[in-house]
Design a protein around this motif. Structure first.
Motif, short mmCIF file in Angstrom:
data_model
loop_
_atom_site.label_atom_id
_atom_site.label_comp_id
_atom_site.label_asym_id
_atom_site.label_seq_id
_atom_site.Cartn_x
_atom_site.Cartn_y
_atom_site.Cartn_z
N VAL A 87 0.87 -1.19 -0.03
CA VAL A 87 -0.02 0.13 0.02
C VAL A 87 0.96 1.38 -0.11
O VAL A 87 1.69 1.24 0.86
CB VAL A 87 -0.91 0.14 1.21
CG1 VAL A 87 -1.70 1.39 1.29
CG2 VAL A 87 -1.66 -1.15 1.11
N PRO A 88 0.50 2.24 -0.83
CA PRO A 88 1.50 3.50 -0.98
C PRO A 88 1.37 3.98 0.46
O PRO A 88 0.25 3.84 1.28
CB PRO A 88 0.69 4.40 -1.92
CG PRO A 88 0.22 3.24 -2.97
CD PRO A 88 -0.21 1.94 -1.94
N ASP A 146 8.60 9.26 3.72
CA ASP A 146 7.63 10.53 3.27
C ASP A 146 7.10 10.04 2.02
O ASP A 146 7.39 9.43 1.11
CB ASP A 146 8.69 11.53 2.97
CG ASP A 146 8.12 12.77 2.36
OD1 ASP A 146 7.83 13.48 3.40
OD2 ASP A 146 7.88 12.76 1.41
N VAL A 147 5.72 10.42 2.22
CA VAL A 147 4.97 10.11 1.13
C VAL A 147 5.31 10.62 -0.38
O VAL A 147 5.23 9.91 -1.30
CB VAL A 147 3.32 10.77 1.43
CG1 VAL A 147 2.35 10.45 0.06
CG2 VAL A 147 3.10 9.96 2.86
N THR A 148 5.87 11.72 -0.48
CA THR A 148 6.27 12.17 -1.62
C THR A 148 7.47 11.86 -2.22
O THR A 148 7.51 11.11 -3.46
CB THR A 148 6.60 13.70 -1.47
OG1 THR A 148 5.60 14.62 -1.32
CG2 THR A 148 7.30 14.50 -2.81
N LEU A 149 8.62 11.44 -1.55
CA LEU A 149 9.49 10.73 -1.86
C LEU A 149 9.35 9.23 -2.26
O LEU A 149 9.94 8.69 -3.19
CB LEU A 149 10.84 10.60 -0.75
CG LEU A 149 11.51 11.89 -0.24
CD1 LEU A 149 12.71 11.46 0.62
CD2 LEU A 149 11.94 12.66 -1.66
N ASP A 150 8.28 8.76 -1.58
CA ASP A 150 7.94 7.11 -2.05
C ASP A 150 7.39 7.09 -3.23
O ASP A 150 7.48 6.04 -4.04
CB ASP A 150 6.82 6.90 -0.88
CG ASP A 150 6.39 5.20 -1.05
OD1 ASP A 150 7.20 4.61 -1.11
OD2 ASP A 150 5.02 5.23 -1.43
N SER A 151 6.55 8.17 -3.67
CA SER A 151 6.08 8.22 -5.05
C SER A 151 7.22 8.49 -6.02
O SER A 151 6.88 8.44 -7.50
CB SER A 151 4.76 8.92 -5.14
OG SER A 151 5.09 10.21 -4.96
N LEU A 152 8.41 9.41 -5.93
CA LEU A 152 9.36 9.91 -6.84
C LEU A 152 10.04 8.85 -7.60
O LEU A 152 10.56 7.69 -6.88
CB LEU A 152 9.94 10.68 -5.99
CG LEU A 152 10.71 11.78 -6.75
CD1 LEU A 152 9.43 12.91 -7.16
CD2 LEU A 152 11.75 12.35 -6.01
N VAL A 209 4.68 11.24 6.93
CA VAL A 209 4.61 12.89 6.43
C VAL A 209 4.61 13.00 4.79
O VAL A 209 5.30 12.27 4.35
CB VAL A 209 5.61 13.47 7.25
CG1 VAL A 209 5.35 15.03 6.87
CG2 VAL A 209 5.54 13.34 8.76
N GLU A 210 3.66 13.76 4.31
CA GLU A 210 3.62 14.09 3.08
C GLU A 210 4.05 15.46 2.79
O GLU A 210 3.47 16.45 3.40
CB GLU A 210 2.21 14.00 2.43
CG GLU A 210 2.16 14.37 0.78
CD GLU A 210 1.05 13.84 0.23
OE1 GLU A 210 0.90 14.03 -0.93
OE2 GLU A 210 0.07 13.40 0.86
N ARG A 211 5.34 15.74 2.38
CA ARG A 211 5.91 17.12 2.47
C ARG A 211 5.97 17.57 0.79
O ARG A 211 5.94 16.66 0.03
CB ARG A 211 7.48 17.31 2.71
CG ARG A 211 7.44 16.77 4.13
CD ARG A 211 8.96 16.68 4.68
NE ARG A 211 9.06 16.18 6.03
CZ ARG A 211 9.16 15.01 6.36
NH1 ARG A 211 9.10 14.12 5.69
NH2 ARG A 211 9.37 14.74 7.67
N GLU A 212 5.69 18.75 0.43
CA GLU A 212 5.75 19.38 -0.55
C GLU A 212 7.46 19.07 -1.21
O GLU A 212 8.22 19.21 -0.48
CB GLU A 212 5.50 21.19 -1.01
CG GLU A 212 4.25 21.34 -0.42
CD GLU A 212 3.12 20.81 -1.46
OE1 GLU A 212 3.70 20.64 -2.79
OE2 GLU A 212 2.06 20.46 -1.06
N ASN A 218 -1.61 5.93 5.77
CA ASN A 218 -2.00 6.71 6.54
C ASN A 218 -3.64 6.62 6.90
O ASN A 218 -4.05 6.47 7.91
CB ASN A 218 -1.75 8.27 6.20
CG ASN A 218 -0.09 8.36 6.61
OD1 ASN A 218 0.50 7.97 7.54
ND2 ASN A 218 0.27 9.51 5.86
N ASP A 219 -4.14 6.34 5.68
CA ASP A 219 -5.65 6.14 5.91
C ASP A 219 -5.98 4.91 6.56
O ASP A 219 -6.98 4.85 7.31
CB ASP A 219 -6.20 6.12 4.38
CG ASP A 219 -6.15 7.63 3.55
OD1 ASP A 219 -6.11 8.77 4.34
OD2 ASP A 219 -6.22 7.56 2.46
N LEU A 220 -5.27 4.00 6.34
CA LEU A 220 -5.43 2.70 7.10
C LEU A 220 -5.34 2.85 8.53
O LEU A 220 -6.16 2.33 9.47
CB LEU A 220 -4.48 1.51 6.58
CG LEU A 220 -4.96 0.93 5.45
CD1 LEU A 220 -3.64 -0.17 4.82
CD2 LEU A 220 -6.20 -0.02 5.58
#
Length: 252
Positions: free
Chosen positions: A58-59, A226-232, A77-80, A64-66
């Motif tokens: 799960v991303p 980090d949510v952003t780095l995870d998707s990068l 954390v999800e950072r810009e 976090n939603d779970l």
């Protein structure tokens, strides 16, 4: 009555196409306990939520939603991308982009938005202004798909990756974008036997009188929390022959 966590857990399990037995075996728990979690008869601990999310791939944002659904605070954390906290990682990525010159390189997130690109990429595709929607830029009629000589073949392979990313994301709007790409490919021919037999699918770009043959590799942060780095991901374009390498050297 099924709990909010149980509903989300069942949703992700079914998205992966797994039975309760398959997930329970992976997570080293009894199928009975997993069934109780899905029906709301049992409440998970925080460590159990994270373990199940790991097994289901799960991303981080959806983890976090779970956690919230199970009554816990978000763990990730999800950072810009432009934030000060991510500056050291952004500097590393920018260094990677510079060092890949004279060949193009792009930074994308899981939703196929181009967040950054190096100078060779911008010279090769003058209309590229970051941030940009890669699907609109390279898949939509009127975009750069016109310069990709074997666009149909490359689009077929890209569609597989798009579907894979869509399966990881809990984002209906992204599925709608994938469906749009599928409509663009309705009348497209599938990859040829020659392409399927090759080690990698090489996009061939028609730039003026030049025919460029390229391939790509991808780099990711391996232990992102980090949510952003995870998707990068960083996509590096390489020349597949000497003529293409010479073209990029001259373009620089």
């Amino acid at each position: 009555m099924t709990s909010p966590f149980g509903q989300r857990l069942r949703h992700w399990r079914k998205r992966r196409g797994w039975s309760q037995l398959a997930l329970a075996t992976r997570a080293q728990m009894s199928p009975r306990h997993l069934s109780f979690l899905e029906t709301g008869r049992s409440r998970p601990g925080e460590a159990m939520v994270i373990r199940l999310a790991d097994e289901l791939d799960v991303p981080l944002g959806d983890r976090n939603d779970l956690l919230r659904a199970a009554g816990f605070a978000p763990a990730y954390v999800e950072r810009e991308w432009s934030s000060d906290a991510l500056a050291p990682f952004r500097q590393v990525v920018e260094q990677m982009l510079r060092r890949h010159a004279p060949f193009p390189a792009f930074v994308l997130n899981a939703r196929w938005h181009i967040l950054d690109a190096n100078e060779p990429a911008k010279r090769l595709f003058p209309a590229l202004k970051t941030p940009a929607d890669a699907l609109a830029l390279f898949f939509a009629p009127g975009g750069y798909r016109e310069v990709i000589e074997n666009w149909e073949e490359i689009a077929w392979f890209s569609l597989k990756e798009l579907r894979h990313d869509a399966l990881r994301l809990e984002d209906e709007s992204f599925w709608q974008r994938v469906a749009q790409v599928e409509r663009w490919l309705e009348d497209a021919a599938p990859p040829s036997a020659e392409t399927l037999a090759s080690p990698v699918a090489c996009p061939r770009l028609r730039i003026g009188d030049a025919m460029l043959s390229t391939f790509t590799t991808v780099a990711r942060f391996g232990t992102a929390q980090d949510v952003t780095l995870d998707s990068l991901r960083v996509e590096f374009t390489f020349p597949a022959d000497e003529a293409t390498e010479t073209f990029f050297q001259q373009l620089a």
